[in-house]
Design a protein around this motif. Structure first.
Motif, PDB file in Angstrom:
ATOM      1  N   LEU A  29     -12.426 127.407 -36.400  1.00 26.37           N
ATOM      2  CA  LEU A  29     -12.456 126.675 -35.129  1.00 26.37           C
ATOM      3  C   LEU A  29     -13.457 125.520 -35.193  1.00 26.37           C
ATOM      4  N   LEU A  84     -11.938 122.786 -37.375  1.00 27.00           N
ATOM      5  CA  LEU A  84     -10.903 122.077 -36.631  1.00 27.00           C
ATOM      6  C   LEU A  84     -11.526 121.165 -35.592  1.00 27.00           C
ATOM      7  N   ALA A 107     -10.785 117.275 -34.963  1.00 30.70           N
ATOM      8  CA  ALA A 107     -10.334 116.801 -33.654  1.00 30.70           C
ATOM      9  C   ALA A 107     -11.276 115.747 -33.086  1.00 30.70           C
ATOM     10  N   PHE A 121      -7.663 118.674 -26.393  1.00 30.86           N
ATOM     11  CA  PHE A 121      -6.428 119.387 -26.737  1.00 30.86           C
ATOM     12  C   PHE A 121      -5.239 118.425 -26.721  1.00 30.86           C
ATOM     13  N   ILE A 142      -5.325 116.447 -29.941  1.00 25.96           N
ATOM     14  CA  ILE A 142      -4.762 117.261 -31.021  1.00 25.96           C
ATOM     15  C   ILE A 142      -3.238 117.216 -30.969  1.00 25.96           C
ATOM     16  N   ALA A 154       0.505 122.070 -33.992  1.00 26.85           N
ATOM     17  CA  ALA A 154      -0.940 122.217 -34.207  1.00 26.85           C
ATOM     18  C   ALA A 154      -1.599 122.824 -32.969  1.00 26.85           C
ATOM     19  N   CYS A 155      -1.132 122.430 -31.789  1.00 23.71           N
ATOM     20  CA  CYS A 155      -1.665 123.005 -30.544  1.00 23.71           C
ATOM     21  C   CYS A 155      -1.389 124.505 -30.491  1.00 23.71           C
ATOM     22  N   VAL A 169      -3.784 126.274 -32.789  1.00 21.52           N
ATOM     23  CA  VAL A 169      -5.127 126.405 -32.206  1.00 21.52           C
ATOM     24  C   VAL A 169      -5.156 127.551 -31.204  1.00 21.52           C
ATOM     25  N   ILE A 175      -5.222 130.850 -32.955  1.00 22.77           N
ATOM     26  CA  ILE A 175      -6.512 131.251 -33.527  1.00 22.77           C
ATOM     27  C   ILE A 175      -7.373 131.936 -32.463  1.00 22.77           C
ATOM     28  N   ILE A 235     -14.430 123.334 -30.385  1.00 19.16           N
ATOM     29  CA  ILE A 235     -13.622 122.178 -30.803  1.00 19.16           C
ATOM     30  C   ILE A 235     -14.054 120.909 -30.084  1.00 19.16           C
TER      31      ILE A 235
END
Length: 387
Positions: A30, A33, A37, A273, A276, A284-285, A288, A291, A347
């Motif tokens: 996280l 990422l 981001a 977000f 992203i 990809a969202c 995330v 995760i 993030i």
């Protein structure tokens, strides 16, 4: 660096063989990422916040994020090294200090966008409520866990009083979002501790009352709710976030290829977000979000065989805090929830928020540490308790 052996009794050796490494890796993913981001969002944020007489470098916020990571990672690892009793004591002390700082905000705080939530010193801003959240969750868990030793103790009254004081100080700022967040986590912990469903329903009514009070007395809150329910009025923020998500499609425009992000308010924090989604795509969202879900599942799976009620209540509460904050941020970016300034854990760019989340993750790792090789034997159980 050489991996320590299982007989290594140094602090690092004990930590390496007792920490929940899959959970630790999820936190590292996280954070990594987040750097990607913030790198994507930094040019848009720098352009948006540049003034007539100054221009921020395109990667200004990325460089600052590296600084926060350099501070936050040692905090995360350092707290994860602590024994459970010390985590509890740290949380109780942090709760007291956090409440004191919240009570002092009307005097020493700085007003930003109509709210007094920050203490400014030098070029930095400290938001006490961010650090209070994990401390409050662990302190509440400790109070509620006492009923498993003595059912006559008025633990629900004590924990409820702590919630009322904390919520009152947050509402004064005003910060209704954080109030509802800690209230939801508290309700979950109380339910696990044995609070009746009738009382949980009463708490739900109280939460609606708090939201209603915000609607009546705060034009800022009522405006956000009205825009969300009717779609009328100034829906600029929600519209721009949806534009960014739509333009990215399934696979995104590619790193640096997004254009809609330049119209986003707070692209590096509240609406990261959407950035992203634009540059890396809806897939990809979903990854995330997956995760965060994996983090919750991992924590719950670790608590299945946990016999200490304090650990169960504290760890589940901390995981719920992170997950609910992520849910709110993603819900706002996708227009599933009314606009609310809340960062995406680990993030979003941030100082107080990021460091406090590293503290939260460190506490969670400390509470879920166990010797997986010796716990089946009586000696292993004693050794685990000593650690």
């Amino acid at each position: 660096m050489r991996m320590p052996g299982r007989a290594d009794r140094t602090v690092f050796g004990r930590w390496f063989w007792t920490v929940d490494r899959p959970l630790f890796i999820l936190f590292l993913i996280l954070i990594s990422l987040g750097l990607i981001a913030v790198a994507a969002a930094s040019p848009a944020a720098s352009q948006r916040l540049s003034g007539a007489n100054f221009k921020l470098p395109e990667l200004f916020f990325l460089k600052r994020q590296f600084m926060w990571v350099a501070i936050g990672l040692p905090v995360l690892i350092g707290v994860s090294l602590l024994p459970k009793d010390l985590v509890r004591r740290l949380a109780v002390l942090g709760t007291g200090l956090g409440l004191l700082l919240l009570a002092s905000l009307p005097v020493i705080g700085a007003e930003i966008n109509g709210a007094i939530r920050w203490i400014q010193f030098g070029g930095f801003q400290l938001q006490p409520s961010e650090f209070l959240k994990p401390a409050f969750v662990v302190t509440t868990a400790w109070i509620l866990s006492l009923r498993f030793d003595d059912e006559q103790l008025p633990v629900f009254s004590l924990a409820g009083s702590l919630l009322a004081v904390t919520a009152g100080l947050l509402v004064i700022q005003p910060d209704y979002g954080q109030t509802l967040l800690i209230g939801a986590v508290w309700a979950g912990q109380a339910l696990l501790a044995g609070l009746s469903l009738a009382w949980v329903a009463a708490l739900g009514v109280a939460a609606i009352a708090v939201l209603g009070a915000g609607y009546v007395f705060s034009p800022h809150i009522s405006g956000r709710i009205d825009r969300f329910l009717t779609g009328e009025g100034d829906t600029y923020q929600a519209d721009r976030a949806l534009d960014a998500l739509r333009s990215g499609g399934l696979f995104g425009t590619g790193p640096g290829g997004g254009e809609a992000k330049y119209s986003l308010p707070e692209p590096h924090t509240d609406y990261i977000f959407a950035v992203i989604g634009e540059e890396f795509g809806i897939l990809a969202c979903i990854a995330v979000a997956g995760i965060f879900l994996a983090m919750v599942i991992r924590v719950l799976s670790q608590l299945i065989e946990e016999e200490d009620p304090f650990v169960t209540l504290a760890a589940s509460g901390l995981a719920a805090q992170i997950a609910l904050q992520a849910f709110v941020n993603m819900g706002v970016a996708t227009s599933l929830l009314p606009s609310k300034g809340m960062t995406l854990p680990f993030i979003s760019h941030g100082g107080s928020s990021f460091i406090a989340l590293c503290l939260t993750a460190g506490m969670l790792l400390a509470l879920t540490r166990r010797n997986r090789f010796l716990k089946a034997s009586p000696f292993g159980a004693k050794l685990q308790a000593a650690e």
